[in-house]
Enzyme design. Structure first.
Site, PDB file in Angstrom:
ATOM      1  N   HIS A 238      30.891   1.695  -9.817  1.00 55.44           N
ATOM      2  CA  HIS A 238      31.351   2.859  -9.047  1.00 55.44           C
ATOM      3  C   HIS A 238      32.718   3.374  -9.517  1.00 55.44           C
ATOM      4  CE1 HIS A 238      28.182   1.942  -6.149  1.00 55.44           C
ATOM      5  NE2 HIS A 238      28.625   0.704  -6.070  1.00 55.44           N
TER       6      HIS A 238
HETATM    7  C1  BDR Z   1      33.090   1.162  -3.367  1.00 53.41           C
HETATM    8  O1  BDR Z   1      33.227   0.112  -2.417  1.00 53.41           O
HETATM    9  C2  BDR Z   1      33.895  -0.979  -3.007  1.00 53.41           C
HETATM   10  O2  BDR Z   1      33.281  -2.191  -2.670  1.00 53.41           O
HETATM   11  C3  BDR Z   1      33.920  -0.731  -4.498  1.00 53.41           C
HETATM   12  O3  BDR Z   1      35.118  -1.251  -5.075  1.00 53.41           O
HETATM   13  C4  BDR Z   1      33.848   0.760  -4.610  1.00 53.41           C
HETATM   14  O4  BDR Z   1      35.134   1.353  -4.588  1.00 53.41           O
HETATM   15  C5  BDR Z   1      31.608   1.424  -3.573  1.00 53.41           C
HETATM   16  O5  BDR Z   1      31.000   1.802  -2.379  1.00 53.41           O
END
Ligand code: BDR
Ligand code: CA
Length: 309
Positions: A238
């Site tokens: 992500h």
């Molecule tokens: C986001 O949530 C976190 O767990 C990850 O680092 C990312 O920023 C994804 O939904």
């Protein structure tokens, strides 16, 4: 060539750490500050992780501790994804630096004030610090060139059917950012769940052979394990997409939309609604050249050479 000055604000976190790795080696970016926020884990843990990551990557800018809780909501963490430390997996070096004596909002404000050119904020956690900065120092808005953030999803959520984790943790903060009038680049689940790094790619990363490559390969394996159990064929990276937006926008497909945050809904709190019924406030990334992204990751770890920098 003038590098783009950036502030990295995140809740590291495996994918935040990999995003910072991409930023650290890019000749296009100059990291002026790193700020932690509570999200994946408590503020104490994400701050400690930020310092260990920067030590590993050779990032030498000031690092400041951010807000210990969202603006209005109670804190929410994600140990199921990132472990009890917020960055479980490989052993990391202990911090080689002292924490900055300023807290995140004041460090960000100082960097903005002192910069000759407007600064880009890369936000890869809940947007608490960024919103607090805008509330405390509205006069500094013109010094923010843009905010590239990972958060939300036009089509769906991940923590609830409607909401993605970063926005769900602090919807009031995201609402302030979305309404700020500052140019926004949104990398939500629409694109980040396509930024899949497969087990075969982990091996390409590991084969580079330096310390950063080994740690990144271990992070990828740890991060993938949670997603493998949910049926993903790879690790959805992500947060790195928020950096790719700055250094390789050619890998992305995007659309300008008006993005609004649901702050009140019983079922949809934290949802990001994208539409064209009002002027656009964000460039919303929707697609990515996955193979190009995987190649960029391998190139980036290779840039650390044979030894730790
Ligand atoms: C986001 O949530 C976190 O767990 C990850 O680092 C990312 O920023 C994804 O939904
Ligand atoms: Ca994150």
């Amino acid at each position: 060539m003038n590098r783009i000055p950036v502030i990295l604000d995140g809740d590291p976190g495996h994918d935040d750490a990999i995003a910072w790795m991409l930023a650290a080696v890019s000749p296009l970016l100059e990291i002026r500050a790193v700020t932690s926020v509570c999200g994946n884990q408590t503020i104490e843990k994400t701050t400690y992780n930020a310092m260990r990551i920067c030590t590993l990557l050779g990032i030498t800018c000031p690092i400041a501790m951010g807000k210990p809780a969202p603006l209005m909501a109670p804190p929410m963490n994600a140990p199921s994804v990132h472990g009890q430390s917020g960055l479980d997996g490989p052993k990391l070096p202990e911090p080689a630096m002292e924490l900055c004596e300023l807290r995140s909002v004041e460090l960000m404000a100082q960097v903005l004030r002192e910069s000759e050119t407007p600064v880009t904020i890369v936000a890869t956690g809940p947007q608490t610090n960024v919103a607090a900065l805008l509330l405390a120092h509205p006069e500094l808005k013109p010094k923010i060139r843009q905010i590239s953030f990972m958060g939300g999803g036009i089509a769906h959520g991940n923590w609830t059917p409607a909401a993605e984790f970063n926005i769900l943790v602090d919807p009031e903060a995201a609402d302030i950012v979305m309404r700020s009038g500052i140019p926004l680049i949104m990398s939500g689940l629409d694109v980040t769940e396509k930024a899949l790094i497969y087990p075969a790619d982990f091996e390409r990363v590991r084969a580079v052979g330096n310390e950063v490559a080994r740690v990144v390969a271990d992070w990828l394996e740890f991060f993938y394990e949670f997603h493998r159990r949910l049926g993903y064929p790879g690790a959805p990276l992500h947060d790195p997409v928020a950096v790719v937006s700055l250094i390789r926008p050619d890998l992305l497909i995007s659309k300008d939309l008006c993005v609004e945050v649901e702050t009140k809904g019983e079922y949809c709190r934290g949802a990001t609604i994208g539409h064209d019924r009002a002027p656009a406030n964000a460039r919303v990334n929707l697609g990515i050249d996955r193979d190009g992204f995987a190649a960029l990751l391998v190139e980036a770890v290779a840039a650390f050479g044979e030894e730790k920098r």
